[in-house]
Design a protein around this motif. Structure first.
Motif, PDB file in Angstrom:
ATOM      1  N   ASP A  22       0.851  -0.996   0.010  1.00 51.71           N
ATOM      2  CA  ASP A  22       0.001   0.001   0.041  1.00 51.71           C
ATOM      3  C   ASP A  22       0.969   1.268   0.077  1.00 51.71           C
ATOM      4  N   HIS A  23       0.473   2.238   0.126  1.00 48.74           N
ATOM      5  CA  HIS A  23       0.857   3.665   0.214  1.00 48.74           C
ATOM      6  C   HIS A  23       2.175   3.778   1.069  1.00 48.74           C
ATOM      7  N   ARG A  24       2.201   2.835   2.151  1.00 40.66           N
ATOM      8  CA  ARG A  24       3.267   2.872   3.213  1.00 40.66           C
ATOM      9  C   ARG A  24       4.384   2.010   2.977  1.00 40.66           C
TER      10      ARG A  24
END
Length: 179
Positions: A22-24
Motif C-alpha cells: 500500500d502507500h506505506r
C-alpha cells in the motif's frame, strides 16, 4: 499465504509469499508455522543467522550431520544469490543431484532445504544480506561439506571468493555422507 514451487529433489522447494503493498510500503510474512505445516514443513526452528557479503563470495557447500542435522529456510533481505541444494541422502534416487534457485530481495522468494542436503550460495550483488532459519543449532563438530566445484553445477563464476575452510573441503567423490 505461500505459493509452493516443488523441485525434482524431494522436499526441496521454493516458496513465493503473498506481498501486501500500500502507500506505506510492503508487508511480507516470511514464516508462518501453520501455513508451513499445511505444505508439509513442520519444524521448530532453533536458530536464525543473518549474513552480509559482497558480490563474488561463495559460501558452501555445507551441511550438518545427525543428531543435529539442519533443515534451512533461506531468503534475502537485500541483494540476490545463486542458491544451490545437493541431495546427500545415500538411499535417495537423486543422491548427488542438485537444484539451483535465484533468490532475491525483489522477488522475496524463499527456499526450503530439508536435512540431508548440502547447501551453498554465490552472492550476486554487493551488500547482499541472507537470512537462514535453521532447525538445529550450529554444531561445528558435526559440520561437513565438499568443494563447490566438484559437481557439474553451472555456477555463474569461475573464481569465487572463498573462506580458507571452504577452499579445503574434499571433492564430492571423496565425501562420505552420514545420511
Amino acid at each position: 499465504m505461500f505459493q509452493l514451487r516443488e523441485t525434482f529433489l524431494q522436499g526441496c522447494v521454493e516458496l513465493i509469499p503473498n506481498i501486501f503493498t500500500d502507500h506505506r510500503g510492503e508487508s511480507i510474512k516470511t514464516y508462518h508455522s501453520d501455513a508451513f505445516k499445511n505444505i508439509g514443513i513442520s519444524h521448530d526452528f532453533k536458530e536464525d543467522l543473518m549474513v552480509t557479503s559482497q558480490r563474488g563470495v561463495l559460501r558452501g557447500l555445507h551441511l550438518q550431520y545427525p543428531p543435529k542435522e539442519q533443515a534451512k529456510l533461506i531468503y534475502c533481505v537485500r541483494g540476490s544469490i545463486f542458491d544451490v541444494a545437493v541431495d546427500v541422502r545415500k538411499t535417495s534416487p537423486t543422491y548427488g543431484q542438485f537444484v539451483s534457485f535465484h533468490v532475491d530481495a525483489e522477488k522475496h522468494n524463499l527456499v526450503y532445504i530439508p536435512s540431508g542436503f548440502a547447501h551453498g550460495y554465490l552472492v550476486l550483488e554487493d551488500d547482499t544480506t541472507v537470512v537462514y532459519k535453521m532447525s538445529s543449532v550450529y554444531s561445528p563438530e558435526l559440520e561437513s561439506g565438499f568443494l563447490w566445484n566438484s559437481l557439474n553445477i553451472d555456477w555463474p563464476i569461475t573464481e569465487p571468493i572463498l573462506s580458507y575452510k571452504d577452499s579445503q573441503l574434499p571433492l564430492f567423490k571423496d565425501f562420505r555422507s552420514a545420511f
